[in-house]
Write a protein that holds these residues in place. Structure first.
Motif, mmCIF file in Angstrom:
data_model
loop_
_atom_site.group_PDB
_atom_site.id
_atom_site.type_symbol
_atom_site.label_atom_id
_atom_site.label_comp_id
_atom_site.label_asym_id
_atom_site.label_seq_id
_atom_site.Cartn_x
_atom_site.Cartn_y
_atom_site.Cartn_z
ATOM 1 N N SER A 267 44.062 0.588 -21.773
ATOM 2 C CA SER A 267 45.265 -0.241 -21.846
ATOM 3 C C SER A 267 45.964 -0.161 -23.192
ATOM 4 C CB SER A 267 44.922 -1.707 -21.535
ATOM 5 O OG SER A 267 44.090 -2.253 -22.545
ATOM 6 N N TYR B 15 45.168 4.678 -23.977
ATOM 7 C CA TYR B 15 46.533 4.625 -23.443
ATOM 8 C C TYR B 15 47.241 5.956 -23.669
ATOM 9 C CZ TYR B 15 51.349 3.164 -22.676
ATOM 10 O OH TYR B 15 52.645 3.073 -22.211
ATOM 11 N N THR C 200 40.793 1.018 -17.366
ATOM 12 C CA THR C 200 40.032 -0.222 -17.390
ATOM 13 C C THR C 200 40.294 -0.997 -18.673
ATOM 14 O OG1 THR C 200 38.008 0.534 -18.509
ATOM 15 C CG2 THR C 200 38.193 0.971 -16.134
ATOM 16 N N SER C 201 40.128 -2.304 -18.554
ATOM 17 C CA SER C 201 40.184 -3.203 -19.691
ATOM 18 C C SER C 201 39.337 -4.411 -19.343
ATOM 19 C CB SER C 201 41.627 -3.627 -19.981
ATOM 20 O OG SER C 201 41.674 -4.652 -20.967
ATOM 21 N N LEU D 270 42.276 -7.923 -17.010
ATOM 22 C CA LEU D 270 43.077 -7.332 -15.945
ATOM 23 C C LEU D 270 44.560 -7.407 -16.296
ATOM 24 C CD1 LEU D 270 43.251 -6.029 -13.169
ATOM 25 C CD2 LEU D 270 43.262 -8.324 -12.167
ATOM 26 N N SER E 71 45.960 -7.175 -19.241
ATOM 27 C CA SER E 71 46.276 -6.094 -20.179
ATOM 28 C C SER E 71 46.363 -4.758 -19.455
ATOM 29 C CB SER E 71 45.217 -6.016 -21.284
ATOM 30 O OG SER E 71 45.243 -7.183 -22.084
ATOM 31 N N ALA E 72 45.430 -4.520 -18.531
ATOM 32 C CA ALA E 72 45.434 -3.267 -17.772
ATOM 33 C C ALA E 72 46.684 -3.165 -16.911
ATOM 34 C CB ALA E 72 44.179 -3.162 -16.917
ATOM 35 N N GLU E 73 47.085 -4.279 -16.285
ATOM 36 C CA GLU E 73 48.269 -4.271 -15.429
ATOM 37 C C GLU E 73 49.545 -4.054 -16.237
ATOM 38 O OE1 GLU E 73 46.768 -7.106 -11.729
ATOM 39 O OE2 GLU E 73 47.791 -8.019 -13.448
ATOM 40 N N ALA F 50 49.645 -0.430 -17.157
ATOM 41 C CA ALA F 50 49.918 0.387 -15.970
ATOM 42 C C ALA F 50 51.402 0.373 -15.625
ATOM 43 C CB ALA F 50 49.092 -0.107 -14.788
ATOM 44 N N ALA G 264 45.228 -0.291 -12.254
ATOM 45 C CA ALA G 264 44.699 -1.185 -13.283
ATOM 46 C C ALA G 264 43.382 -1.793 -12.807
ATOM 47 C CB ALA G 264 45.700 -2.280 -13.599
ATOM 48 N N GLU H 234 39.890 -4.202 -13.940
ATOM 49 C CA GLU H 234 39.169 -5.066 -14.875
ATOM 50 C C GLU H 234 37.709 -4.638 -14.889
ATOM 51 O OE1 GLU H 234 38.370 -9.832 -15.759
ATOM 52 O OE2 GLU H 234 39.294 -9.202 -13.880
#
Length: 241
Positions: A15, A20, A36-37, A40, A42-44, A47, A62, A64
């Motif tokens: 992320s 990244y 992954t992060s 979730l 942060s990942a979204e 993404a 994304a 988690e």
């Protein structure tokens, strides 16, 4: 058309930072990427931004997942396979650092660094090795020049990155007869938020995250008969001391 179009990659800690930067370069090659992060959200958010780089129908998923948790890594692998039908590339990137003399580093800080950087790399490969054997894929760990050069205040970080380098090289020997390629990238100074740094024009001399992403793409495009198993990468012209 990219020769990598339609491949599927998992990037831990994707992320932000180096992860990244790698994800951005992979989706630009038409590779479906799961990032992954621990968060979730942060990942979204990452993404959503990465979609602007995507080419040839590449999708970004994304996820988690905490690399310190083996079950999380298994679930991430299963989710990617369920979504895209395969897993071809795994990048063990998630990492952190706590620094201080052996007198000052705490037990909690030691465990955090070792569990994230080293055990996390092990869990990432352990959970995905069956998938990579099936796809004759590629596992790449992000180590560091700190994985071969020790420094004062680096007891935990040096130990973790020396470990990542050794782990990855041994795994390379374990898996090469299964046609799974394994490499470790060992960057020097990279312009990221790592250890409280703030990327700025002052850090233009440093390696940029997209440079590591381009290096990963170069590895993926290498003729299958040739394996750069350990790659040191450093800024060309650091500031004079």
């Amino acid at each position: 058309m990219s020769q990598l179009k339609g491949k599927v990659a998992l990037i831990t800690g994707g992320s932000k930072g180096i992860g990244y930067g790698i994800a951005a370069q992979l989706v630009a090659q038409g590779i479906h990427v799961g990032i992954t992060s621990r968060s979730l959200k942060s990942a979204e958010e990452a993404a959503n931004i990465l979609k602007d780089n995507a080419k040839d129908g590449a999708k970004i998923l994304a996820l988690e997942a905490d690399v310190r948790n083996y079950d999380d890594q298994v679930k991430a692998v299963l989710k990617l396979e369920e979504t895209f039908g395969q897993l071809d590339i795994v990048v063990a990137n998630a990492g952190l650092g706590h620094f201080g003399s052996i007198e000052d580093i705490t037990i909690e800080q030691w465990n955090d660094v070792i569990d994230t950087n080293l055990t996390g790399a092990f869990y990432t490969l352990k959970s995905s090795v069956a998938s990579l054997k099936k796809s004759e894929g590629y596992y790449i760990s992000i180590s560091s020049l700190a994985g071969t050069n020790f420094f004062a205040g680096g007891t935990a970080y040096n130990a973790s990155k020396f470990g990542v380098t050794g782990f990855t090289q041994a795994a390379m020997l374990d898996l090469r007869q299964h046609k799974v390629k394994v490499s470790t990238i060992m960057p020097g100074s990279v312009s990221t938020h790592f250890n409280g740094n703030e990327p700025s024009d002052k850090g233009a001399w440093k390696i940029q995250i997209e440079d590591i992403g381009e290096l990963v793409v170069d590895l993926l495009k290498m003729n299958p008969r040739t394996l750069p198993s350990k790659i040191e990468v450093r800024p060309t012209t650091p500031p004079s001391k």
